[in-house]
Design an enzyme around this catalytic site. Structure first.
Site, mmCIF file in Angstrom:
data_model
loop_
_atom_site.group_PDB
_atom_site.id
_atom_site.type_symbol
_atom_site.label_atom_id
_atom_site.label_comp_id
_atom_site.label_asym_id
_atom_site.label_seq_id
_atom_site.Cartn_x
_atom_site.Cartn_y
_atom_site.Cartn_z
ATOM 1 N N THR A 59 0.820 -1.218 0.000
ATOM 2 C CA THR A 59 0.000 0.000 0.000
ATOM 3 C C THR A 59 0.852 1.266 0.000
ATOM 4 O OG1 THR A 59 -1.514 1.258 1.401
ATOM 5 C CG2 THR A 59 -0.104 -0.297 2.539
ATOM 6 N N ASP A 60 0.269 2.362 -0.470
ATOM 7 C CA ASP A 60 0.959 3.663 -0.414
ATOM 8 C C ASP A 60 1.048 4.185 1.018
ATOM 9 O OD1 ASP A 60 -1.729 4.346 -0.037
ATOM 10 O OD2 ASP A 60 -1.811 5.808 -1.664
ATOM 11 N N GLU A 61 0.246 3.599 1.937
ATOM 12 C CA GLU A 61 0.217 4.136 3.310
ATOM 13 C C GLU A 61 1.551 3.958 4.032
ATOM 14 O OE1 GLU A 61 -3.205 3.556 5.695
ATOM 15 O OE2 GLU A 61 -4.568 3.605 3.983
ATOM 16 N N TYR A 110 -1.951 -0.378 11.075
ATOM 17 C CA TYR A 110 -2.098 -1.063 9.768
ATOM 18 C C TYR A 110 -0.887 -0.786 8.875
ATOM 19 C CZ TYR A 110 -3.336 -1.527 4.833
ATOM 20 O OH TYR A 110 -3.306 -1.833 3.497
ATOM 21 N N LYS A 158 2.076 -3.268 7.421
ATOM 22 C CA LYS A 158 2.359 -3.470 5.991
ATOM 23 C C LYS A 158 3.812 -3.094 5.691
ATOM 24 C CE LYS A 158 0.000 -4.575 3.043
ATOM 25 N NZ LYS A 158 -0.370 -5.916 2.487
#
Ligand code: NAD
Ligand code: DAU
Length: 361
Positions: free
Chosen positions: A135-137, A161, A165
Protein backbone atom coordinates in the site's frame (compact mmCIF):
# COMPACT_ATOMS: atom_id res chain seq x y z
CA UNK A 1 6.45 -25.66 -14.15
CA UNK A 2 2.72 -25.45 -14.89
CA UNK A 3 0.65 -22.30 -15.25
CA UNK A 4 -0.76 -22.37 -11.72
CA UNK A 5 -0.48 -19.47 -9.29
CA UNK A 6 -1.07 -19.45 -5.53
CA UNK A 7 -3.12 -16.40 -4.52
CA UNK A 8 -3.53 -15.56 -0.83
CA UNK A 9 -6.50 -13.49 0.36
CA UNK A 10 -8.36 -14.19 -2.88
CA UNK A 11 -11.80 -14.02 -1.22
CA UNK A 12 -11.34 -10.37 -0.23
CA UNK A 13 -12.01 -7.23 -2.24
CA UNK A 14 -8.95 -6.92 -4.50
CA UNK A 15 -8.01 -10.60 -4.32
CA UNK A 16 -11.39 -11.77 -5.62
CA UNK A 17 -11.30 -9.24 -8.47
CA UNK A 18 -7.84 -10.57 -9.32
CA UNK A 19 -8.89 -14.23 -9.18
CA UNK A 20 -12.01 -13.61 -11.30
CA UNK A 21 -10.00 -11.78 -13.98
CA UNK A 22 -7.24 -14.42 -13.98
CA UNK A 23 -9.60 -17.35 -14.44
CA UNK A 24 -12.02 -15.57 -16.80
CA UNK A 25 -9.14 -14.48 -19.04
CA UNK A 26 -7.93 -18.09 -19.23
CA UNK A 27 -4.54 -17.29 -17.70
CA UNK A 28 -4.33 -20.58 -15.80
CA UNK A 29 -5.35 -22.14 -12.51
CA UNK A 30 -5.56 -20.27 -9.22
CA UNK A 31 -5.08 -21.97 -5.88
CA UNK A 32 -6.78 -19.50 -3.54
CA UNK A 33 -5.72 -19.65 0.13
CA UNK A 34 -7.95 -17.52 2.34
CA UNK A 35 -8.71 -17.57 6.07
CA UNK A 36 -12.23 -16.18 5.47
CA UNK A 37 -12.06 -13.50 8.12
CA UNK A 38 -15.01 -11.06 8.27
CA UNK A 39 -13.56 -9.54 5.04
CA UNK A 40 -13.35 -12.79 3.07
CA UNK A 41 -16.49 -13.69 1.16
CA UNK A 42 -17.00 -16.73 -1.05
CA UNK A 43 -20.06 -15.03 -2.61
CA UNK A 44 -17.51 -12.99 -4.59
CA UNK A 45 -16.35 -16.18 -6.30
CA UNK A 46 -19.66 -17.93 -6.83
CA UNK A 47 -19.29 -17.64 -10.62
CA UNK A 48 -16.20 -19.88 -10.37
CA UNK A 49 -17.98 -22.58 -8.35
CA UNK A 50 -17.77 -25.12 -11.17
CA UNK A 51 -14.49 -23.96 -12.66
CA UNK A 52 -11.66 -26.49 -12.76
CA UNK A 53 -9.30 -23.49 -12.73
CA UNK A 54 -10.17 -22.31 -9.23
CA UNK A 55 -9.15 -24.34 -6.18
CA UNK A 56 -10.28 -22.75 -2.93
CA UNK A 57 -8.43 -23.64 0.28
CA UNK A 58 -9.65 -22.38 3.64
CA UNK A 59 -6.55 -21.60 5.70
CA UNK A 60 -4.08 -19.13 7.15
CA UNK A 61 -0.91 -17.78 5.49
CA UNK A 62 0.67 -18.19 8.93
CA UNK A 63 0.19 -21.98 8.72
CA UNK A 64 3.59 -22.80 7.23
CA UNK A 65 2.90 -26.54 6.97
CA UNK A 66 -0.31 -25.95 5.03
CA UNK A 67 1.40 -23.51 2.66
CA UNK A 68 4.31 -25.95 2.16
CA UNK A 69 1.84 -28.71 1.35
CA UNK A 70 -0.04 -26.54 -1.16
CA UNK A 71 3.18 -25.48 -2.87
CA UNK A 72 4.38 -29.07 -3.08
CA UNK A 73 1.05 -30.33 -4.40
CA UNK A 74 0.28 -27.61 -6.98
CA UNK A 75 3.79 -26.43 -7.95
CA UNK A 76 2.77 -22.83 -8.71
CA UNK A 77 4.94 -20.60 -10.87
CA UNK A 78 4.12 -17.62 -8.65
CA UNK A 79 2.68 -16.65 -5.29
CA UNK A 80 0.67 -13.42 -5.11
CA UNK A 81 0.14 -12.24 -1.54
CA UNK A 82 -3.03 -10.20 -0.99
CA UNK A 83 -3.86 -11.70 2.43
CA UNK A 84 -3.91 -9.04 5.11
CA UNK A 85 -5.94 -7.23 7.69
CA UNK A 86 -6.67 -4.11 5.65
CA UNK A 87 -8.84 -1.62 7.56
CA UNK A 88 -7.05 1.30 9.25
CA UNK A 89 -9.85 1.98 11.77
CA UNK A 90 -9.89 -1.66 12.90
CA UNK A 91 -6.10 -1.49 13.36
CA UNK A 92 -6.60 1.45 15.72
CA UNK A 93 -9.19 -0.47 17.77
CA UNK A 94 -7.25 -3.75 17.83
CA UNK A 95 -3.77 -3.94 16.27
CA UNK A 96 -2.98 -7.53 17.22
CA UNK A 97 -4.60 -9.28 14.25
CA UNK A 98 -2.64 -6.89 12.01
CA UNK A 99 0.64 -7.92 13.60
CA UNK A 100 -0.27 -11.60 13.39
CA UNK A 101 -1.37 -11.71 9.76
CA UNK A 102 0.48 -8.87 8.11
CA UNK A 103 3.85 -9.45 9.80
CA UNK A 104 4.01 -12.93 11.34
CA UNK A 105 1.79 -14.43 8.64
CA UNK A 106 3.89 -12.92 5.83
CA UNK A 107 7.01 -14.25 7.56
CA UNK A 108 5.67 -17.83 7.63
CA UNK A 109 4.49 -17.53 4.05
CA UNK A 110 7.95 -16.34 3.00
CA UNK A 111 9.61 -19.21 4.87
CA UNK A 112 7.43 -21.81 3.13
CA UNK A 113 8.02 -20.16 -0.25
CA UNK A 114 11.78 -19.95 0.33
CA UNK A 115 11.97 -23.69 1.01
CA UNK A 116 9.83 -24.51 -2.06
CA UNK A 117 11.77 -22.15 -4.35
CA UNK A 118 15.12 -23.44 -3.07
CA UNK A 119 14.25 -26.98 -4.18
CA UNK A 120 13.16 -26.04 -7.74
CA UNK A 121 15.32 -26.85 -10.73
CA UNK A 122 17.42 -24.04 -12.20
CA UNK A 123 14.96 -23.02 -14.94
CA UNK A 124 11.92 -23.01 -12.62
CA UNK A 125 13.90 -21.19 -9.97
CA UNK A 126 14.68 -18.41 -12.44
CA UNK A 127 11.09 -17.96 -13.59
CA UNK A 128 9.38 -18.22 -10.17
CA UNK A 129 8.02 -14.98 -8.62
CA UNK A 130 6.74 -13.94 -5.19
CA UNK A 131 4.61 -10.81 -5.62
CA UNK A 132 3.71 -8.91 -2.46
CA UNK A 133 0.72 -6.56 -2.70
CA UNK A 134 1.27 -3.50 -0.53
CA UNK A 135 0.00 0.00 0.00
CA UNK A 136 0.96 3.66 -0.41
CA UNK A 137 0.22 4.14 3.31
CA UNK A 138 3.72 2.86 4.18
CA UNK A 139 5.09 6.21 2.96
CA UNK A 140 3.14 8.20 5.56
CA UNK A 141 1.28 11.43 4.97
CA UNK A 142 1.94 14.22 2.44
CA UNK A 143 1.52 17.97 2.88
CA UNK A 144 -0.72 19.83 0.42
CA UNK A 145 2.13 20.84 -1.92
CA UNK A 146 4.49 17.87 -1.47
CA UNK A 147 5.39 15.81 -4.53
CA UNK A 148 3.65 12.42 -4.80
CA UNK A 149 5.23 9.25 -3.32
CA UNK A 150 7.87 7.60 -5.50
CA UNK A 151 9.49 4.19 -4.95
CA UNK A 152 12.35 5.93 -3.10
CA UNK A 153 10.21 7.95 -0.67
CA UNK A 154 11.35 6.93 2.86
CA UNK A 155 8.91 4.77 4.81
CA UNK A 156 7.01 6.64 7.56
CA UNK A 157 3.93 4.56 8.47
CA UNK A 158 1.53 6.24 10.89
CA UNK A 159 -1.12 3.63 11.80
CA UNK A 160 -0.77 0.10 13.17
CA UNK A 161 -2.10 -1.06 9.77
CA UNK A 162 0.51 0.81 7.72
CA UNK A 163 3.28 -0.09 10.18
CA UNK A 164 2.39 -3.78 9.80
CA UNK A 165 2.36 -3.47 5.99
CA UNK A 166 5.70 -1.62 6.10
CA UNK A 167 7.15 -4.45 8.19
CA UNK A 168 5.94 -7.03 5.69
CA UNK A 169 7.46 -5.02 2.82
CA UNK A 170 10.79 -5.00 4.65
CA UNK A 171 10.63 -8.76 5.21
CA UNK A 172 9.97 -9.30 1.50
CA UNK A 173 12.85 -7.02 0.60
CA UNK A 174 15.16 -8.89 2.97
CA UNK A 175 14.22 -12.28 1.49
CA UNK A 176 15.32 -11.02 -1.91
CA UNK A 177 18.55 -9.44 -0.70
CA UNK A 178 19.55 -12.22 1.69
CA UNK A 179 18.28 -15.39 0.03
CA UNK A 180 17.85 -14.27 -3.58
CA UNK A 181 14.10 -15.04 -3.55
CA UNK A 182 12.68 -13.48 -6.76
CA UNK A 183 10.32 -11.00 -5.17
CA UNK A 184 8.29 -8.09 -6.55
CA UNK A 185 6.43 -5.52 -4.43
CA UNK A 186 3.63 -3.22 -5.53
CA UNK A 187 2.53 -0.22 -3.43
CA UNK A 188 -0.88 0.93 -4.54
CA UNK A 189 -3.19 3.81 -3.69
CA UNK A 190 -6.87 3.54 -2.62
CA UNK A 191 -8.89 1.07 -4.69
CA UNK A 192 -12.62 1.18 -5.37
CA UNK A 193 -15.00 -1.01 -7.35
CA UNK A 194 -17.13 -4.18 -7.06
CA UNK A 195 -16.89 -6.41 -3.94
CA UNK A 196 -15.48 -3.58 -1.78
CA UNK A 197 -16.41 -4.32 1.82
CA UNK A 198 -18.85 -1.66 3.11
CA UNK A 199 -16.67 -0.65 6.07
CA UNK A 200 -14.57 1.43 3.63
CA UNK A 201 -15.53 4.97 2.60
CA UNK A 202 -17.06 4.55 -0.89
CA UNK A 203 -19.18 1.41 -0.32
CA UNK A 204 -20.12 2.60 3.18
CA UNK A 205 -21.47 5.89 1.82
CA UNK A 206 -23.44 4.14 -0.94
CA UNK A 207 -24.86 1.61 1.54
CA UNK A 208 -25.79 4.18 4.19
CA UNK A 209 -27.30 6.58 1.67
CA UNK A 210 -29.60 3.89 0.28
CA UNK A 211 -30.58 2.94 3.84
CA UNK A 212 -31.27 6.60 4.77
CA UNK A 213 -28.51 6.55 7.42
CA UNK A 214 -25.95 9.29 8.23
CA UNK A 215 -22.96 9.60 5.87
CA UNK A 216 -20.06 9.93 8.34
CA UNK A 217 -17.23 12.26 7.30
CA UNK A 218 -14.21 12.20 9.60
CA UNK A 219 -12.90 15.57 10.80
CA UNK A 220 -13.21 18.32 8.18
CA UNK A 221 -13.42 15.91 5.22
CA UNK A 222 -10.52 17.63 3.46
CA UNK A 223 -8.16 14.63 3.59
CA UNK A 224 -7.01 13.53 0.15
CA UNK A 225 -6.86 10.00 -1.28
CA UNK A 226 -5.67 8.92 -4.74
CA UNK A 227 -8.31 6.57 -6.18
CA UNK A 228 -7.77 3.68 -8.61
CA UNK A 229 -10.39 1.34 -10.08
CA UNK A 230 -9.74 -2.16 -8.73
CA UNK A 231 -9.51 -3.84 -12.16
CA UNK A 232 -6.74 -1.40 -13.09
CA UNK A 233 -4.85 -2.42 -9.95
CA UNK A 234 -5.26 -6.09 -10.92
CA UNK A 235 -3.99 -5.35 -14.44
CA UNK A 236 -0.95 -3.59 -12.93
CA UNK A 237 -0.20 -6.63 -10.76
CA UNK A 238 -0.41 -8.94 -13.81
CA UNK A 239 1.95 -6.63 -15.70
CA UNK A 240 4.47 -6.51 -12.83
CA UNK A 241 4.30 -10.29 -12.53
CA UNK A 242 4.94 -10.66 -16.23
CA UNK A 243 7.65 -8.06 -16.78
CA UNK A 244 8.72 -6.53 -13.44
CA UNK A 245 12.39 -6.62 -12.54
CA UNK A 246 13.10 -9.03 -9.70
CA UNK A 247 13.70 -7.34 -6.34
CA UNK A 248 12.05 -4.11 -7.47
CA UNK A 249 9.17 -2.06 -6.09
CA UNK A 250 6.46 -0.53 -8.30
CA UNK A 251 4.09 2.23 -7.20
CA UNK A 252 0.59 1.89 -8.64
CA UNK A 253 -1.91 4.75 -8.70
CA UNK A 254 -4.61 6.44 -10.69
CA UNK A 255 -3.42 10.09 -10.75
CA UNK A 256 -6.78 10.78 -9.16
CA UNK A 257 -6.51 12.85 -5.99
CA UNK A 258 -9.84 13.78 -4.39
CA UNK A 259 -10.86 15.07 -0.97
CA UNK A 260 -13.15 12.80 1.01
CA UNK A 261 -15.93 15.38 1.08
CA UNK A 262 -15.79 15.70 -2.72
CA UNK A 263 -16.12 11.92 -3.02
CA UNK A 264 -19.11 11.86 -0.67
CA UNK A 265 -20.82 14.76 -2.47
CA UNK A 266 -20.22 13.16 -5.87
CA UNK A 267 -21.76 9.87 -4.69
CA UNK A 268 -24.78 11.78 -3.38
CA UNK A 269 -25.27 13.52 -6.73
CA UNK A 270 -25.01 10.21 -8.60
CA UNK A 271 -27.52 8.51 -6.32
CA UNK A 272 -29.87 11.52 -6.52
CA UNK A 273 -29.95 10.97 -10.29
CA UNK A 274 -30.04 7.15 -10.34
CA UNK A 275 -32.21 6.35 -7.33
CA UNK A 276 -33.92 9.52 -5.98
CA UNK A 277 -35.07 9.48 -2.35
CA UNK A 278 -38.79 8.99 -1.80
CA UNK A 279 -39.06 12.34 0.05
CA UNK A 280 -37.43 14.22 -2.86
CA UNK A 281 -34.50 15.41 -0.69
CA UNK A 282 -30.87 15.06 -1.73
CA UNK A 283 -28.76 12.29 -0.16
CA UNK A 284 -26.32 15.11 0.66
CA UNK A 285 -28.64 16.07 3.54
CA UNK A 286 -27.42 12.86 5.25
CA UNK A 287 -23.78 14.07 5.38
CA UNK A 288 -22.67 14.16 9.02
CA UNK A 289 -19.29 15.33 10.28
CA UNK A 290 -18.01 13.02 13.04
CA UNK A 291 -14.88 12.87 15.22
CA UNK A 292 -11.68 12.47 13.24
CA UNK A 293 -9.66 9.24 12.91
CA UNK A 294 -6.77 9.33 15.43
CA UNK A 295 -3.50 10.02 13.59
CA UNK A 296 -5.45 10.55 10.34
CA UNK A 297 -3.09 10.84 7.34
CA UNK A 298 -3.90 14.06 5.50
CA UNK A 299 -2.93 13.19 1.96
CA UNK A 300 -1.74 10.25 -0.16
CA UNK A 301 -0.66 10.59 -3.79
CA UNK A 302 1.20 8.09 -5.94
CA UNK A 303 3.71 8.94 -8.63
CA UNK A 304 3.16 6.01 -11.02
CA UNK A 305 5.81 7.09 -13.55
CA UNK A 306 8.04 4.03 -13.07
CA UNK A 307 5.40 1.42 -13.87
CA UNK A 308 4.20 3.54 -16.83
CA UNK A 309 7.61 4.10 -18.40
CA UNK A 310 9.29 0.76 -17.57
CA UNK A 311 6.34 -1.60 -17.95
CA UNK A 312 3.87 0.38 -20.06
CA UNK A 313 1.00 0.13 -17.54
CA UNK A 314 -1.61 2.88 -17.34
CA UNK A 315 -5.08 2.79 -15.81
CA UNK A 316 -7.83 2.04 -18.34
CA UNK A 317 -10.53 3.80 -16.32
CA UNK A 318 -10.84 7.48 -15.50
CA UNK A 319 -12.36 8.24 -12.11
CA UNK A 320 -15.61 9.20 -13.86
CA UNK A 321 -15.94 5.88 -15.74
CA UNK A 322 -14.80 3.80 -12.76
CA UNK A 323 -17.14 5.41 -10.24
CA UNK A 324 -20.06 5.09 -12.66
CA UNK A 325 -19.40 1.33 -12.97
CA UNK A 326 -19.02 1.06 -9.20
CA UNK A 327 -22.26 2.83 -8.26
CA UNK A 328 -24.16 0.83 -10.91
CA UNK A 329 -22.66 -2.39 -9.53
CA UNK A 330 -23.76 -1.60 -5.96
CA UNK A 331 -27.26 -0.66 -7.12
CA UNK A 332 -27.52 -3.98 -8.99
CA UNK A 333 -26.00 -6.06 -6.15
CA UNK A 334 -27.90 -4.99 -3.05
CA UNK A 335 -28.22 -8.68 -2.12
CA UNK A 336 -24.44 -9.01 -1.96
CA UNK A 337 -24.29 -6.03 0.42
CA UNK A 338 -27.22 -7.25 2.52
CA UNK A 339 -25.57 -10.66 2.96
CA UNK A 340 -22.55 -9.14 4.65
CA UNK A 341 -24.11 -6.32 6.60
CA UNK A 342 -25.06 -8.53 9.51
CA UNK A 343 -23.38 -9.95 12.62
CA UNK A 344 -19.80 -8.79 12.96
CA UNK A 345 -20.37 -5.93 10.51
CA UNK A 346 -23.24 -4.48 12.54
CA UNK A 347 -21.28 -4.73 15.79
CA UNK A 348 -18.33 -2.95 14.23
CA UNK A 349 -20.44 -0.11 12.81
CA UNK A 350 -22.27 0.31 16.12
CA UNK A 351 -19.13 0.50 18.27
CA UNK A 352 -16.97 2.46 15.87
CA UNK A 353 -19.41 5.23 14.96
CA UNK A 354 -20.97 5.63 18.40
CA UNK A 355 -17.43 6.46 19.60
CA UNK A 356 -17.40 9.18 16.92
CA UNK A 357 -20.68 10.61 18.21
CA UNK A 358 -23.00 9.07 15.65
CA UNK A 359 -25.50 6.21 16.04
CA UNK A 360 -25.60 4.25 12.76
CA UNK A 361 -27.70 1.20 13.60
P1 NAD B 1 -9.70 -7.22 2.27
O1 NAD B 1 -9.69 -6.93 3.72
O2 NAD B 1 -10.91 -6.93 1.48
O3 NAD B 1 -9.34 -8.77 2.03
C1 NAD B 1 -8.33 -9.43 2.72
C2 NAD B 1 -8.50 -10.93 2.48
O4 NAD B 1 -7.44 -11.60 3.17
C3 NAD B 1 -9.82 -11.49 3.04
O5 NAD B 1 -10.38 -12.38 2.11
C4 NAD B 1 -9.37 -12.24 4.30
O6 NAD B 1 -10.21 -13.33 4.63
C5 NAD B 1 -7.99 -12.69 3.90
N1 NAD B 1 -7.11 -12.94 5.06
C6 NAD B 1 -6.95 -12.16 6.16
N2 NAD B 1 -6.06 -12.72 6.99
C7 NAD B 1 -5.63 -13.87 6.41
C8 NAD B 1 -4.72 -14.88 6.76
N3 NAD B 1 -4.04 -14.83 7.93
N4 NAD B 1 -4.52 -15.92 5.93
C9 NAD B 1 -5.21 -16.00 4.76
N5 NAD B 1 -6.11 -15.08 4.37
C10 NAD B 1 -6.31 -14.03 5.18
O7 NAD B 1 -8.44 -6.45 1.68
P2 NAD B 1 -8.25 -5.76 0.25
O8 NAD B 1 -8.75 -4.38 0.32
O9 NAD B 1 -8.70 -6.68 -0.80
O10 NAD B 1 -6.64 -5.67 0.22
C11 NAD B 1 -5.87 -6.75 -0.29
C12 NAD B 1 -4.40 -6.39 -0.18
O11 NAD B 1 -4.14 -5.19 -0.92
C13 NAD B 1 -3.95 -6.11 1.27
O12 NAD B 1 -2.65 -6.64 1.42
C14 NAD B 1 -3.93 -4.58 1.35
O13 NAD B 1 -2.96 -4.15 2.28
C15 NAD B 1 -3.53 -4.22 -0.07
N6 NAD B 1 -4.01 -2.91 -0.56
C16 NAD B 1 -5.33 -2.56 -0.45
C17 NAD B 1 -5.76 -1.34 -0.98
C18 NAD B 1 -7.22 -0.92 -0.91
O14 NAD B 1 -7.53 0.23 -1.26
N7 NAD B 1 -8.15 -1.78 -0.52
C19 NAD B 1 -4.85 -0.48 -1.60
C20 NAD B 1 -3.49 -0.87 -1.67
C21 NAD B 1 -3.10 -2.10 -1.16
O1 DAU C 1 -4.18 3.98 0.45
C1 DAU C 1 -4.40 2.60 0.36
C2 DAU C 1 -5.24 2.16 1.53
O2 DAU C 1 -6.57 2.62 1.28
C3 DAU C 1 -5.23 0.65 1.74
O3 DAU C 1 -3.92 0.25 2.07
C4 DAU C 1 -6.20 0.26 2.85
O4 DAU C 1 -6.25 -1.16 2.97
C5 DAU C 1 -7.58 0.77 2.49
O5 DAU C 1 -8.50 0.47 3.51
C6 DAU C 1 -7.53 2.28 2.24
O6 DAU C 1 -7.26 2.99 3.48
P1 DAU C 1 -8.00 4.36 3.87
O7 DAU C 1 -7.91 4.55 5.31
O8 DAU C 1 -7.57 5.46 2.97
O9 DAU C 1 -9.52 3.93 3.39
P2 DAU C 1 -10.95 4.17 4.08
O10 DAU C 1 -11.97 3.81 3.06
O11 DAU C 1 -11.03 3.55 5.43
O12 DAU C 1 -10.98 5.76 4.26
C7 DAU C 1 -10.82 6.63 3.15
C8 DAU C 1 -10.84 8.05 3.69
O13 DAU C 1 -12.18 8.36 4.13
C9 DAU C 1 -9.96 8.25 4.91
O14 DAU C 1 -9.39 9.56 4.85
C10 DAU C 1 -10.90 8.15 6.10
C11 DAU C 1 -12.21 8.67 5.54
N1 DAU C 1 -13.45 8.09 6.09
C12 DAU C 1 -13.54 6.73 6.13
C13 DAU C 1 -14.69 6.13 6.63
C14 DAU C 1 -14.80 4.63 6.72
C15 DAU C 1 -14.50 8.90 6.49
O15 DAU C 1 -14.40 10.15 6.42
N2 DAU C 1 -15.62 8.30 6.98
C16 DAU C 1 -15.76 6.96 7.08
O16 DAU C 1 -16.81 6.48 7.59
Amino acid sequence: MNNTVLVTGGAGFIGSNFVLAWVNQGLGTVVNLDKLTYAGNLDNLVSLEHSAHHVFVHGDIGDQHLVAKLLDEHKPRAVINFAAESHVDRSIHGPEDFIQTNIVGTFHLLEAVRAYWGALNTADKASFRFLHVSTDEVYGSLGKDDPAFTETTPYAPNSPYSASKASSDHLVRSYHHTYGLPTLTTNCSNNYGPYHFPEKLIPLVIHNALAGKPLPVYGNGLQVRDWLYVEDHCAAIRRVLEAGKVGEVYNVGGWNEKTNIDIVRMLCRMLDAKQPRADGQSYANLITYVADRPGHDIRYAIDATKIATELGWKPAETFETGIEKTVNWYLAHQDWVNNITSGDYRNWIQTHYSERGEEMA
